[in-house]
Structure formats: structure tokens, C-alpha cells
Write a protein that holds these residues in place. Structure first.
Motif, PDB file in Angstrom:
ATOM      1  N   ALA A   1       0.789  -1.015   0.026  1.00 51.97           N
ATOM      2  CA  ALA A   1      -0.022  -0.051  -0.075  1.00 51.97           C
ATOM      3  C   ALA A   1       0.798   1.399   0.000  1.00 51.97           C
ATOM      4  O   ALA A   1       0.549   2.156  -0.308  1.00 51.97           O
ATOM      5  N   ALA A   2       1.969   1.101   0.758  1.00 50.83           N
ATOM      6  CA  ALA A   2       2.875   2.351   0.797  1.00 50.83           C
ATOM      7  C   ALA A   2       3.872   2.430  -0.500  1.00 50.83           C
ATOM      8  O   ALA A   2       4.583   3.569  -0.436  1.00 50.83           O
ATOM      9  N   HIS A   3       4.112   1.374  -1.155  1.00 51.25           N
ATOM     10  CA  HIS A   3       4.976   1.423  -2.423  1.00 51.25           C
ATOM     11  C   HIS A   3       6.360   1.366  -1.464  1.00 51.25           C
ATOM     12  O   HIS A   3       7.211   2.122  -2.075  1.00 51.25           O
ATOM     13  N   ALA A   4       6.422   0.718  -0.527  1.00 53.68           N
ATOM     14  CA  ALA A   4       7.705   0.865   0.112  1.00 53.68           C
ATOM     15  C   ALA A   4       8.662  -0.394  -0.284  1.00 53.68           C
ATOM     16  O   ALA A   4       9.235  -1.160   0.413  1.00 53.68           O
ATOM     17  N   TYR A   5       9.189  -0.260  -1.400  1.00 57.03           N
ATOM     18  CA  TYR A   5       9.750  -1.130  -2.312  1.00 57.03           C
ATOM     19  C   TYR A   5      11.203  -0.420  -2.618  1.00 57.03           C
ATOM     20  O   TYR A   5      11.010   0.766  -3.163  1.00 57.03           O
ATOM     21  N   PRO A   6      12.469  -1.213  -2.405  1.00 56.96           N
ATOM     22  CA  PRO A   6      12.689  -2.219  -1.783  1.00 56.96           C
ATOM     23  C   PRO A   6      12.426  -2.343  -0.277  1.00 56.96           C
ATOM     24  O   PRO A   6      12.582  -1.424   0.354  1.00 56.96           O
ATOM     25  N   LEU A   7      12.182  -3.330   0.160  1.00 59.16           N
ATOM     26  CA  LEU A   7      11.764  -3.494   1.632  1.00 59.16           C
ATOM     27  C   LEU A   7      12.726  -4.402   2.255  1.00 59.16           C
ATOM     28  O   LEU A   7      12.974  -5.456   1.720  1.00 59.16           O
ATOM     29  N   LEU A   8      13.373  -3.996   3.321  1.00 57.41           N
ATOM     30  CA  LEU A   8      14.123  -4.781   4.373  1.00 57.41           C
ATOM     31  C   LEU A   8      13.371  -5.440   5.340  1.00 57.41           C
ATOM     32  O   LEU A   8      12.447  -4.558   6.255  1.00 57.41           O
ATOM     33  N   VAL A   9      13.513  -6.708   5.474  1.00 52.36           N
ATOM     34  CA  VAL A   9      12.783  -7.425   6.557  1.00 52.36           C
ATOM     35  C   VAL A   9      13.760  -8.074   7.606  1.00 52.36           C
ATOM     36  O   VAL A   9      14.506  -8.965   6.961  1.00 52.36           O
ATOM     37  N   VAL A  10      14.024  -7.653   8.792  1.00 53.36           N
ATOM     38  CA  VAL A  10      15.004  -8.444   9.796  1.00 53.36           C
ATOM     39  C   VAL A  10      14.316  -9.226  10.618  1.00 53.36           C
ATOM     40  O   VAL A  10      13.232  -8.682  11.352  1.00 53.36           O
ATOM     41  N   VAL A  11      14.585 -10.528  10.765  1.00 51.69           N
ATOM     42  CA  VAL A  11      13.944 -11.369  11.408  1.00 51.69           C
ATOM     43  C   VAL A  11      14.734 -12.478  12.432  1.00 51.69           C
ATOM     44  O   VAL A  11      15.947 -12.436  12.208  1.00 51.69           O
ATOM     45  N   PRO A  12      14.071 -13.270  13.252  1.00 49.12           N
ATOM     46  CA  PRO A  12      14.678 -14.446  13.838  1.00 49.12           C
ATOM     47  C   PRO A  12      14.967 -15.503  12.813  1.00 49.12           C
ATOM     48  O   PRO A  12      14.150 -15.467  11.924  1.00 49.12           O
TER      49      PRO A  12
END
Length: 711
Positions: free
Chosen positions: A265-276
Motif C-alpha cells: 500500500a505504501a509502495h515501500a520497495y525495496p523492503l528490508l525485513v529483519v527477523v529471527p
């Protein structure tokens, strides 16, 4: 003479002032009085069992003052006064330590290398001032220098280099007008972080913990998936222009989908996802399902297999240090931190890396999408909020940033006003805190559901299991080819003889049941269970911290042992329910899980505890190993999903990605569907464990033969 007397007197006074600068007059008596009173308050709270964040802060402050006063007492020139003061200080310290001995968290605050919180420093200055001592600004504690931990060598994956070469002049995003420098406000000179934290500690009764959200979005979702109303509300808030969220929904309410669709919805690309690490594979899988037009890639190790042109880049905390260089320069327009309570300690290396990347993203993009996902925003103390707020850009290291400062100023109050804390809490919540519980949205979600969590088995164990699966497939292929040659005199067959495939699978199944050794479908499933045990236990601990009690099911004793060792190592209390226990021991362990709030996990045998138990106190179940039948899995889930359960039940099924585990899970689900269709009175067609084992072998052999034909 008078002039000389005055000079000597002035000199004497100057010396005394220099000696006591920042300490004030009559330090010893007044400080001891304040210290004794504060220690008494802490002891009373501890003896009454009220170990609140404020109690911990005061406990650490008293410990700091005791340490300072002890050092000054040793410098006293009068030996009798020195001995007397040291004795009084020792009595206070001994009494305080005896009351705190049962709380490991409090005892840790007495360590020389314990991190001193900003609240403890502030309270220490207040206590000194209440003792009539002016604390000079230069006496404020210096900024703690955190020693650098040797990091793994930083790398730049080749595909990332290719992307950078394809677009070497990546320009900052100036699509939104830059914000002007913050103007002075009536609150500029106030210390605000302490009051903001206290506002969540004191002003929470009856106050909402969720920002106002718009009506659910009507945004279409791919495939046959459906966005639940509470999920649609957050996506709608993103569409309306909100860009920072602390999404603190309980587990099972679809935080991953909300984050992915908000990025869309926010066109927030590229998107970084930091996860366990345990959920890294699941994020890539969920991205493929919720945003299939956006390529997702996971960083493994040094990133040799990463897709540098992907829209969504998923990285786990453990390898963030070696990739922080190129991640900061990649041009991300959004960042999601999953299980954000992992960064609660701002001095840890992973927290500093996350905060550094977040600042570099904000420097590149004026209004990036920043989302912190956690069902546990607070682990030990209200101070756990600070790192999350800083990641979101609501505060910096010492004060609120412009947007939050403006909101606080608009209240027309200061920390000196009685209503400030409640108003301040509302301001922070409106910055983007979203908290929903299962019980709040029970109408949105199924009463019982199974959620698969695929995990990557890295290291020697994972490689060994995949090699054993390939060896099993090749052995059946050879058996198939030998049988085909014997039956058709060696003449080549067109396509796959599926009848013969089923026969070979039946032979393999019979041999495996009769053989006590060797790699077969039974030994492989047991090895998979052992390999998943630690990851499953880790996920159970995350859920326990987020949503309370968890039931952990496993088939084999060694898997239960591994999980229990992990729980014990991390200070998580558990009850063990096994088949070899006497009825009295079994019931005692059940009662401990049901009745003791401190027992977080019930570790249960899938076969021994799958029936005859009432565990409605938990609404989350972790299935560390697969059963061989849909009925066995359903019986385990029904230990919690039964009369008396007032929340939807979620069973988290841990699956080893790219192994036979996922194939067997699909077969179990298909059998469960047949069983549901048979509830009208027909015979039970849910199948036996032998059916699932045989069908798993059929699928494995068929896949291997298809690969041979395609080669």
C-alpha cells in the motif's frame, strides 16, 4: 589584620567549596537519610511481591548510591566515623540483597558491568537534590562506551554488485518535502523520555493501547486468501498515509500479512525485513502468497544465493553484522523488524546495527515505512520501549524527535502538570501503536486453525537429512528400474508405471517396518524431529513471552529432552507430561501448568498426552513433530480447543523446508479434509498411519522418476 583574617577565611572557604563542589553541605547525614528511606521503600515492595519497573529502577539507584557512599566513606580522615558509616552502609546493602536474592533480574543489577538505565541516573540526581546537594552538569554520568565486539567479515554479494552497477546513481527519495529544523517549544528544555516511560507504567489503567484505525481496506488480495477486518484496518491506515507502526498484536493475528500488504500500500520497495532465523523461510513463503508480484529473497550466510534485484530482502539478526554495509546503501524505502523485542538492549550489537540501518534509510527516504512487529513490546521493563521507539524514529538517543515533540506540545501541558502522563501516553500511542488480542477479534478468526511455519535446517544435520532423503529416493528408483527390467525384459517403458511405483513404495514400507537400522521413512522423520527441536523450542518461547502459556507437542523422548533443555537454559519454567510417568506425577505436572502462572510451557508427548487432558488455559500449540494421522494431530489440538476455551486456538506446525516433512504435512491435511467430509455418518475415511507413510513414499519416488525423465 582584619584584611588578612578575611583573606585566610576566604581562602579556607574557597578550598572547602572546591572540595565539596557538586556535593553540597552536610552530605553524609542527609544522603544517608535519603538512602535509608529509599532502601526501606524498596524492601517493602520486594517483601510484598511488587517488583514493578519502578521498583527495579529504585533498587538500581540505591545500589549506585551505596557504591558511591562507600567509596567516599573510605576516604574519610576520621577512622571512627569511617568505620561507623561503612557499617551502616553494609547493613543497608545486606538487607537489600537478602530481599532481592530470589529475583535474578534484580541481582544482575548489582553487577559492576550492569547497564545503568537513564531512569536510574535521573532518579539518582533527584535523590541527591532532595538531600540538599546540587549536582553540577559536568557531574552527569558520561556516555557509556560499549566495547566493539569483533564482527564477522563484511561481504557484498555478487548479485548486489550487479544491481549497483545497473543503477550506479541511486538518488535519494525527495518525493516528500523535507521537514524544517524543529523549532523551540515550551517542552524543549524538559527531560521527556523519563515521563514518557512513566506514562506507560502509571497511566495505563483504562487507557487504550491502540491508535484509532480507519475502516478496513477493500484492497484485493491474491488467490483465495481473505484479509480479516482487523488486518484490513492497519493496511487502510497505511493507505491513508501513516508510516510508522509498533504492531503488537498477539501471535496468530497475522502480523506478517499486515506488514507485507502495508508495504504494498505504501509502495515501500525495496523492503528490508529483519527477523529471527526460525521464521526467515516463512517470511519468504508468506511474501510469495500475499504479494506474489514482488520477488522476495532471503540472505543465507554470506549471501551467495541472494537475489540482488528482489523487492523484498529478508535477513536474520545473526548475519546482519556482515551485511550491514551494503544494506545501508541499498536504497530501501521500508524496513520491518520482526520480534522487535530482540533489540530491547540498545547496547547490543544487533540493536546498534538495526538502529544504524534505520537511520540510513531515513536519510535516503523522507517518509519510509517503518514497522516493529512484536507480541511482546515489554520483556522486563518499560525501558524496553526505548530501542523500538528509536528504530521507528519517534525519539533519538536522548529526546523525542520533531513529530512526537509537536504532539506533546499540543497537549498544552508539561511534566509538572497532573494530567501530562495520560496525555503523553495517548500521544505515543497515536504515533502508531497497534495492539489487538485474540479475544478482541475472535469473530474475525477461525476458532481453531493450523498455521505452518517452515524452517531451514542449516548445518551438518540439515545436509545429512537431505542427503539421506536423496539416498532413499535413489534406492527406490533402482528398485523400480530392476522390477521394470525383470517384468519387461529390459525394454524401455514410456512414461512412469504408476502401478509399479505403488508396489515399490509398499515394498519399501514393509522393509522399513521390519528393519531396525538404516535410512528409511521412519528414521528420517525421527532425525527431522531432532533437527527441528531447538527451533521449535525457540518459537515456543517467543509465543510464551508474547501471549502466555503454550502447549509443546513432540513424538519422541529425545525431542522433548532437547526442548526442555532449551527452556531450562533460558529460564522458562515448564511442565513435562510423558507416557512413563505415574498417574500422580502426571497430574501434579498438569496442575502446575494449569494453575501456576509462572509455568509457561507444557511439554507433552503427542501419543501419551494427546488424549485425556484439559489444557484450555493455553490457546497456542506448537507441534514440533508431525503425527502420522490427521486424527492424532486433531486430538492434540483439542487438548486446548474444548469447552471452557474462550479464545481461538492456533496450532503452529514446525515443518522442515525442502524435505519430506512438508510432503507428509500435505498428506495429513488431505486426510483431515476427507475425515471432515465423512462426518455425515459415512465410514471414517481419514486413513491410517500406514496410508500416509506409503503415500509419502509414492510421492517421493514419483518425483525422483519425473526428475530423471526431465534430465
Amino acid at each position: 589584620m582584619a584584611r588578612r583574617g578575611r583573606s585566610r577565611q576566604g581562602a579556607s572557604q574557597g578550598t572547602a567549596q572546591r572540595r565539596d563542589r557538586g556535593r553540597g553541605p552536610s552530605r553524609g547525614t542527609d544522603v544517608m537519610s535519603v538512602l535509608t528511606g529509599a532502601a526501606r521503600e524498596v524492601r517493602t515492595a520486594l517483601r510484598n511481591g511488587r517488583v514493578t519497573p519502578a521498583t527495579r529502577t529504585k533498587f538500581q539507584t540505591v545500589a549506585l548510591l551505596l557504591r558511591d557512599e562507600r567509596a567516599r566513606a573510605r576516604e574519610h580522615t576520621n577512622e571512627s566515623k569511617r568505620t561507623e558509616k561503612l557499617q551502616r552502609l553494609d547493613e543497608i546493602a545486606k538487607s537489600l540483597a537478602m530481599d532481592a536474592v530470589r529475583d535474578a533480574g534484580l541481582l544482575a543489577l548489582l553487577s559492576e558491568d550492569a547497564v545503568v538505565s537513564d531512569q536510574a541516573r535521573s532518579l539518582k540526581r533527584e535523590m541527591l537534590r532532595s538531600a540538599g546537594i546540587e549536582v553540577a552538569p559536568e557531574e552527569a554520568p558520561p556516555v557509556e562506551v560499549v566495547p566493539e565486539v569483533p564482527a564477522k567479515p563484511r561481504v557484498i554479494p555478487q548479485s548486489v554488485v550487479s544491481r549497483q552497477m545497473a543503477n550506479p546513481f541511486l538518488a535519494p527519495d525527495f518525493s516528500a518535502a523535507p521537514r524544517s529544523a524543529p523549532r523551540p517549544t515550551p517542552l524543549t528544555s524538559w527531560e521527556l523520555l523519563g515521563p514518557l516511560l512513566r506514562s506507560f507504567e502509571r497511566a495505563g489503567a483504562g487507557a487504550t493501547a491502540c491508535m484509532d484505525l480507519p475502516e478496513p481496506t477493500q484492497r484485493p488480495v491474491p488467490g483465495d486468501r481473505e484479509l480479516m477486518p482487523h488486518q484490513g484496518q492497519l493496511v487502510a491506515a497505511t493507505e491513508a498515509g501513516h508510516r510508522t507502526f509498533l504492531l503488537a498484536d498477539e501471535p496468530g493475528l497475522g502480523k506478517t500479512a499486515q506488514a507485507l500488504l502495508s508495504a504494498e500500500a505504501a509502495h515501500a520497495y525495496p523492503l528490508l525485513v529483519v527477523v529471527p532465523n526460525v521464521v526467515k523461510t516463512n517470511w519468504v513463503r508468506e511474501a510469495a502468497q500475499w504479494t506474489p508480484r514482488r520477488a522476495a529473497t532471503a540472505i543465507q550466510g554470506n549471501g551467495d544465493s541472494v537475489d540482488g534485484f528482489a523487492d523484498i530482502v529478508v535477513v536474520n539478526y545473526e548475519v546482519l553484522d556482515r551485511h550491514i554495509g551494503w544494506l545501508g546503501d541499498f536504497g530501501f524505502r521500508g524496513m520491518v523488524v520482526d520480534e522487535a523485542h530482540f533489540i530491547k538492549n540498545k547496547t547490543s550489537q544487533r540493536s546498534r546495527h538495526v538502529l544504524e540501518i534505520a537511520d540510513r534509510i531515513r536519510a535516503f527516504t523522507q517518509r519510509p515505512l517503518m514497522m516493529a512487529l512484536t507480541g511482546t513490546p515489554l520483556i522486563n521493563d518499560v525501558e524496553d520501549f526505548l530501542a523500538i521507539w528509536q528504530f521507528l524514529g519517534w525519539i533519538d538517543a536522548t529526546k523525542p524527535r520533531a513529530d512526537l515533540l509537536d504532539a506533546l506540545t499540543s497537549t498544552g501541558m508539561s511534566p509538572a502538570d497532573p494530567g501530562f502522563e495520560r496525555a503523553a501516553r495517548r500521544c505515543v500511542v497515536d504515533m502508531g501503536i497497534v495492539r489487538r488480542r485474540k479475544i478482541d477479534v475472535a469473530a474475525d478468526i477461525p476458532a481453531r486453525r493450523v498455521a505452518d511455519l517452515p524452517v531451514e535446517l542449516d548445518g551438518p544435520a540439515g545436509r545429512s537429512i537431505r542427503a539421506a532423503e536423496r539416498a532413499l529416493a535413489r534406492r527406490m528408483v533402482m528398485r523400480y528400474n530392476d522390477a521394470l527390467a525383470a517384468r519387461r525384459s529390459g525394454a524401455p517403458a514410456e512414461g512412469i508405471d504408476h502401478g509399479l511405483v505403488r508396489d515399490v513404495a509398499r515394498w519399501e514400507q514393509k522393509d522399513a517396518a521390519e528393519a531396525g537400522t538404516g535410512d528409511n521413512v521412519f528414521t528420517m522423520m525421527r532425525r527431522l524431529g531432532r533437527a527441528k527441536a531447538g527451533l521449535a523450542a525457540d518459537y515456543a518461547m517467543q509465543i510464551a513471552r508474547s501471549a502466555g502459556k503454550v502447549v509443546f507437542f513432540a513424538k519422541h523422548v529425545d525431542v522433548m529432552d532437547t526442548a526442555e533443555q532449551a527452556f531450562a537454559k533460558n529460564g522458562v519454567r515448564f511442565s513435562s507430561i510423558r507416557g512413563d510417568q505415574t498417574p500422580a506425577v502426571r497430574q501434579r505436572n498438569i496442575d502446575a501448568f494449569v494453575e501456576d502462572p509462572g509455568v509457561a510451557v507444557a511439554v507433552c508427548s503427542l501419543t501419551a498426552a494427546g488424549v485425556g487432558l484439559n489444557l484450555q488455559v493455553a490457546s497456542n500449540i506448537v507441534l514440533a513433530e508431525l503425527s502420522w494421522t490427521a486424527a492424532e494431530q486433531t486430538q492434540a489440538i483439542d487438548r486446548s480447543h474444548r469447552i471452557g476455551q474462550d479464545e481461538p486456538v492456533t496450532a503452529w506446525r514446525i515443518l522442515a523446508a525442502q524435505t519430506i516433512d512438508a510432503r507428509i504435512a500435505g498428506l495429513i491435511d488431505s486426510k483431515a479434509g476427507l475425515a471432515a467430509a465423512a462426518l455425515d455418518g459415512a465410514d471414517d475415511v481419514s486413513g491410517t498411519s500406514a496410508d500416509v507413510q506409503w503415500e509419502a513414499l509414492v510421492a517421493l519416488l514419483t518425483e525422483a522418476l519425473e526428475a530423471d525423465l526431465a534430465a
